[in-house]
Enzyme design. Sequence first.
Site, PDB file in Angstrom:
ATOM      1  N   THR A   6       2.813   2.550 -12.750  1.00 57.54           N
ATOM      2  CA  THR A   6       1.545   1.960 -12.289  1.00 57.54           C
ATOM      3  C   THR A   6       0.977   2.904 -11.228  1.00 57.54           C
ATOM      4  OG1 THR A   6       2.818   0.513 -10.812  1.00 57.54           O
ATOM      5  CG2 THR A   6       1.996  -0.456 -12.850  1.00 57.54           C
ATOM      6  N   LYS A  18      10.452   2.324 -12.635  1.00 61.37           N
ATOM      7  CA  LYS A  18       9.149   2.557 -12.031  1.00 61.37           C
ATOM      8  C   LYS A  18       9.051   1.747 -10.746  1.00 61.37           C
ATOM      9  CE  LYS A  18       5.961   0.172 -12.344  1.00 61.37           C
ATOM     10  NZ  LYS A  18       5.391  -0.863 -11.410  1.00 61.37           N
ATOM     11  N   THR A  31      14.972  -3.740  -9.448  1.00 61.87           N
ATOM     12  CA  THR A  31      13.757  -3.071  -8.985  1.00 61.87           C
ATOM     13  C   THR A  31      12.567  -3.616  -9.733  1.00 61.87           C
ATOM     14  OG1 THR A  31      12.588  -0.995  -8.934  1.00 61.87           O
ATOM     15  CG2 THR A  31      14.108  -1.301 -10.726  1.00 61.87           C
ATOM     16  N   GLU A  50       4.421   3.853  -2.666  1.00 58.41           N
ATOM     17  CA  GLU A  50       2.968   4.014  -2.614  1.00 58.41           C
ATOM     18  C   GLU A  50       2.539   4.784  -1.372  1.00 58.41           C
ATOM     19  OE1 GLU A  50       1.307   0.409  -5.371  1.00 58.41           O
ATOM     20  OE2 GLU A  50       1.522   0.042  -3.239  1.00 58.41           O
ATOM     21  N   ASN A  71      -3.568  -0.057  -1.719  1.00 61.53           N
ATOM     22  CA  ASN A  71      -3.407  -1.507  -1.800  1.00 61.53           C
ATOM     23  C   ASN A  71      -4.602  -2.329  -1.349  1.00 61.53           C
ATOM     24  OD1 ASN A  71      -0.740  -2.041  -2.912  1.00 61.53           O
ATOM     25  ND2 ASN A  71      -0.140  -0.663  -1.255  1.00 61.53           N
ATOM     26  N   SER A 104      -9.310  -2.641  -8.564  1.00 60.94           N
ATOM     27  CA  SER A 104     -10.544  -2.050  -9.081  1.00 60.94           C
ATOM     28  C   SER A 104     -10.278  -0.744  -9.802  1.00 60.94           C
ATOM     29  CB  SER A 104     -11.522  -1.843  -7.932  1.00 60.94           C
ATOM     30  OG  SER A 104     -10.991  -0.903  -7.028  1.00 60.94           O
TER      31      SER A 104
END
Lengths: 407, 407
Positions: free
Chosen positions: B153, B179, B190, B276, B402, B407
């Site tokens: 992702t 992932k 995870t 991230e 985040n 969007s």
Amino acid sequence: MNIIEGGVTAAKGFEAAGVEAAVKYQGRKDMAMIYSTRPCKAAGVFTSNVVKAAPVMWDKEVVAHSPCVQAVVANSGIANACTGVQGYDCCKQTANKVSELLDISADAVLVASTGVIGSQIPIDRILAGVEKLVEAKKDTLEAGTLAAEAIMTTDTVSKQAAVQIEIDGKTVTLGGMCKGSGMIHPNMGTMLGFLTTDIAISKELLQEALSENVTDTFNMVSVDGDTSTNDTLVILANGMAGNMEITEKNADYDKFKEALNYVNTALAKKMAGDGEGATALFETKVIHAATKQDARILSRSVIGSSLCKAAIYGHDANFGRFLCALGYSGVKFDPEKVELSFENGEKSILIYKDGIATDYSEEEASKVLASPEVRVLVDMHMGEEEATAWGCDLSYDYVKINADYRS
Amino acid sequence: MNIIEGGVTAAKGFEAAGVEAAVKYQGRKDMAMIYSTRPCKAAGVFTSNVVKAAPVMWDKEVVAHSPCVQAVVANSGIANACTGVQGYDCCKQTANKVSELLDISADAVLVASTGVIGSQIPIDRILAGVEKLVEAKKDTLEAGTLAAEAIMTTDTVSKQAAVQIEIDGKTVTLGGMCKGSGMIHPNMGTMLGFLTTDIAISKELLQEALSENVTDTFNMVSVDGDTSTNDTLVILANGMAGNMEITEKNADYDKFKEALNYVNTALAKKMAGDGEGATALFETKVIHAATKQDARILSRSVIGSSLCKAAIYGHDANFGRFLCALGYSGVKFDPEKVELSFENGEKSILIYKDGIATDYSEEEASKVLASPEVRVLVDMHMGEEEATAWGCDLSYDYVKINADYRS
């Protein structure tokens, strides 16, 4: 209950000051003093962190064993934590200096520090600062504001609140100030909070009221999940209102608790809304929970979630993250029964019900989330208990502020 | 143990595929399949979140009750969580489609989803995707890589690892993919992880080995403290290596556990380092703790701290934050006895000892913290136990990713 202007100098007999002492930074107020013309009963709650700053260790001693407290000295810039014997000695020297200048006992002096952990306090500057503070202290509201400004670190605004109640036909005043705004996830108070009141009350009840109230006020705030080494909330009561001393849990005690709750809630919300980098106060109210403790855990879990906080910052009605945060809180519930709404005081939008999204308008939800005060209302449909927690959104500026806080 | 290239297709008899199905986004692979030519023993660990995604509910059933598993279908883009009856039905339809096309039982099919919570899955696209996957599946390493890419992702790189061991003179292979990279704070696996092996082993021991190992691998990772609704880690064992089936905890079982630990640790570290917005893998190793559990709690507390993470991002040796995070972990210890060092594989700098800072060089410490893999070594001087936890730094990009993920 009458909400009034002011902070730590609102109650009778309290003076305050805020001065520049160059503890770490030049050109800003960084030392504060609170002084009561009469000896006070004192109560306090302190960090649950195993790593306790030197002033926390000093204050716990004083609150537990001193017959009375009459002054508080606080500095910002350096936290005096992880500073060993030298750090504790610094507290002692500070109290001795105050004792000498104000002619009170050294064990009637509380000290508090906030700022960088691990650096040693420049004791000479602190002692010079104490001289300035004693010189400058006044009983005006402005003096209270100067003190509230002097304890700020990354705070963008100073935080004060005060109320008056009537007991025995006497006006009783309670005021306070606090500072955030990072490393805020109190487990027993906030970063630094000081309350002053002229009520006459026994030390035992003062402590009990404070300890009890903190659970639903300061301990419901989280800015970043980090419980500081310095969390301190103390209250001084000098009895100058002239009411008959409260020594049992009667109606007067309840009135006092109500006033305490108002001031602590107001300060806690101000602290949350001014969290590092915050653009919004992010409140989560959980209603109809099975137990009070469940309600507290659920609401804290939501306001503590980085992903929920980032969604608020982005005005993004990504409600799944809120469900997710409720879900990992540790409280058992049926997700199908939960209802979740986004509110801003004017509007309430139901977003999730019966296990799926409602057909809400993304545009309207985003508008609500763009408000300076955003509330997430969670109805658990499980019982009668409720709780509210306060935090803030997670912005670029939080990272900026904290990636190089020391420079 | 021999570390080899590859992932889920490394072991004998496993095929994989990754295709574009436009589940949510256009122009990127977003569906993956794993298929074993022979039926497999399956074991799994799943999220502890009360709010469980539909595929988690489906997979728990399958792992618990199906005699064997032969295929996995995963999609990225939409998590199929908070989607009610419709969401669960989607899992069923997906499994039925796989069953029909591959001529296996529907309850031999695992499904997994990752992405936005709360949106419904476009079932038609998923079913069309399944057709493509069945068409495309191959036993090559490249096919494994395509699958690893399709489950990404916000990941920036795909994550695979594989090893070979020898049992009964037969080569046994274990490979896997996973992932991240947000909402990562596994309490039981995870975000999504898939392991395949050709070992012959009993279902009971397969599950026990997996459950036990997860405690010190995936469960020691935190990117943002948010435990997902979708956390899933499954392992499929098809027995094609030809070893005598492992049915007791003998030396062969230990060898397998070692291989499992290698692959899970490698995947967990890759996940943490690709958190991230991460610019660095942030590892905390706690040694000489009183108990294993203490060591785990302490190390997780440090890598979970927003302030420690921001300090790593800023290359700022603000060691007090690390002491602070140890202090609020809930583990009791004497701060005076703790030693803390910053390391990067080449250099180790002792920063804190005997309750105060050492006279380390800020410049050198900052250099160490600027490495792509930063380790904080904490010596508790209390016992013999140790644990390692993995996270990443907290950057502007975490917030950016985040604040408007949907969007």
